[in-house]
Design a protein around this motif. Sequence first.
Motif, PDB file in Angstrom:
ATOM      1  N   ALA A   1       0.844  -1.201   0.000  1.00  0.00           N
ATOM      2  CA  ALA A   1       0.000   0.000   0.000  1.00  0.00           C
ATOM      3  C   ALA A   1       0.873   1.243   0.000  1.00  0.00           C
ATOM      4  CB  ALA A   1      -0.927   0.008   1.214  1.00  0.00           C
ATOM      5  N   ILE A   2       0.405   2.289  -0.689  1.00  0.00           N
ATOM      6  CA  ILE A   2       1.065   3.588  -0.675  1.00  0.00           C
ATOM      7  C   ILE A   2       0.581   4.360   0.548  1.00  0.00           C
ATOM      8  CG2 ILE A   2       1.336   5.777  -1.878  1.00  0.00           C
ATOM      9  CD1 ILE A   2       1.061   4.287  -4.498  1.00  0.00           C
ATOM     10  N   GLN A   3       1.508   4.883   1.339  1.00  0.00           N
ATOM     11  CA  GLN A   3       1.165   5.581   2.565  1.00  0.00           C
ATOM     12  C   GLN A   3       1.880   6.925   2.606  1.00  0.00           C
ATOM     13  OE1 GLN A   3       2.193   2.703   5.623  1.00  0.00           O
ATOM     14  NE2 GLN A   3       0.395   1.464   5.200  1.00  0.00           N
ATOM     15  N   THR A   4       1.283   7.874   3.323  1.00  0.00           N
ATOM     16  CA  THR A   4       1.828   9.233   3.403  1.00  0.00           C
ATOM     17  C   THR A   4       1.887   9.685   4.850  1.00  0.00           C
ATOM     18  OG1 THR A   4      -0.383  10.187   3.092  1.00  0.00           O
ATOM     19  CG2 THR A   4       0.966   9.843   1.114  1.00  0.00           C
TER      20      THR A   4
ATOM     21  N   LEU B   1       0.190  14.264  10.940  1.00  0.00           N
ATOM     22  CA  LEU B   1      -1.020  13.945  10.187  1.00  0.00           C
ATOM     23  C   LEU B   1      -0.652  12.900   9.137  1.00  0.00           C
ATOM     24  CD1 LEU B   1      -4.023  14.582   9.479  1.00  0.00           C
ATOM     25  CD2 LEU B   1      -3.130  16.268   7.852  1.00  0.00           C
ATOM     26  N   ALA B   2      -1.366  11.766   9.122  1.00  0.00           N
ATOM     27  CA  ALA B   2      -0.976  10.681   8.226  1.00  0.00           C
ATOM     28  C   ALA B   2      -2.205   9.925   7.712  1.00  0.00           C
ATOM     29  CB  ALA B   2      -0.031   9.714   8.942  1.00  0.00           C
ATOM     30  N   PRO B   3      -2.670  10.262   6.502  1.00  0.00           N
ATOM     31  CA  PRO B   3      -3.700   9.428   5.859  1.00  0.00           C
ATOM     32  C   PRO B   3      -3.037   8.223   5.201  1.00  0.00           C
ATOM     33  CG  PRO B   3      -3.211  11.347   4.512  1.00  0.00           C
ATOM     34  CD  PRO B   3      -2.345  11.464   5.729  1.00  0.00           C
ATOM     35  N   THR B   4      -3.468   7.035   5.533  1.00  0.00           N
ATOM     36  CA  THR B   4      -2.818   5.831   5.023  1.00  0.00           C
ATOM     37  C   THR B   4      -3.832   4.794   4.582  1.00  0.00           C
ATOM     38  OG1 THR B   4      -2.708   4.850   7.241  1.00  0.00           O
ATOM     39  CG2 THR B   4      -0.806   6.120   6.514  1.00  0.00           C
ATOM     40  N   ALA B   5      -3.436   4.018   3.593  1.00  0.00           N
ATOM     41  CA  ALA B   5      -4.183   2.827   3.183  1.00  0.00           C
ATOM     42  C   ALA B   5      -3.590   1.638   3.927  1.00  0.00           C
ATOM     43  CB  ALA B   5      -4.084   2.629   1.675  1.00  0.00           C
ATOM     44  N   ARG B   6      -4.425   0.783   4.467  1.00  0.00           N
ATOM     45  CA  ARG B   6      -3.964  -0.321   5.292  1.00  0.00           C
ATOM     46  C   ARG B   6      -4.522  -1.645   4.785  1.00  0.00           C
ATOM     47  NH1 ARG B   6      -2.752  -0.039  10.364  1.00  0.00           N
ATOM     48  NH2 ARG B   6      -1.962  -2.106   9.810  1.00  0.00           N
TER      49      ARG B   6
END
Length: 340
Positions: A58-61, A78-83
């Motif tokens: 997954a791409i994570q930021t 602040l971290a929006p992530t796909a899990r």
Amino acid sequence: IKNTDYEPKSYKRTGRMQLHSYAPSQDLNRPGIQLYFENALANIGGTAEIYYNVNEKAIQTNASVSFSSKYPVFTLNLAPTARSSFALVPDSNKLKLYTFNEMNYGVSTSVPLTWIDGNMSRSLRPSIGINYKHIYNKQLLFTPKDLSSFTNMSLGLTFSNLRRFAPQNFGTRWGHEISANFRSSLYGPKGQAFQVRGNIYLPGILQNHRIKIGAEYYNEQFLNTYKFSNNFQYVRGGSVTPYNAARRISFDYGLPLFYPEIGILDITYFKRVRLNIFGDMSEVDLANDRTFDAQSVGAELYFDNVWLNAFPLTFGARLSYVIEGEERKWRPELIFALDF
């Protein structure tokens, strides 16, 4: 020369924010790139990063701002992530991968300490933080019913004692580093993870050669409702295996091969070619009280390039021979976003 009187004026502590530098990620399981920025007084700074989590595919930021005008240093995150994670399918022993998204809002404080002793640099950084995880976009099937938004705490400690190195070296040739991190939910879904990893650096046979011996331990119960982002380094070329605990030891021998010093149309400049020979061993405690062993040996070929005459960036290729249980295989891979 004409005399001029200058009137003292207060200087804005928060002014003149600017991009400072960038750096590729050093984590093999999270290749990506980080941007660093800070103000003129260097008492406010931050990072913005994007990376690919190899284990979770997954791409994570992540973005953070630190305030360091006084001790301790405070950081907002602040971290929006796909899990993604594994779960047991009800009424069966089969595993199913489920996906969801989370938005992390965090605040932490740390005390960075540094000592310089000749060519040796020592650093110590204890930290503590609290983080709110907003869970959304849950996959309807197989996702645990109790998985919901919650708050967790984290405790961290890093220490390093490293000798500085010249540009022609493969990396530091003397020293050690260790980091430990503990994360636990405060309420809501059960989640708890502990991780410790470290490296020892030694001189190789010739002047610019380097030996690295690494070890890692990760503990997180598979049946926990929530499992934290997984960055455990499995054996290179191996596959991700759900576990309660995992251990790894690795060996790397790195050396420069040659310096081509060839440019292609002002797009990229081949500065150096390096070789890294490695061996990994890991043992995983599975959820069914069995253990699973894996080993891999192989080589990595790195090309240290300068892109557009300004941006140093490394890419390369890896070939691994992997033994996982009864399975044996060769696995080629491409490697990006490693600096030099």
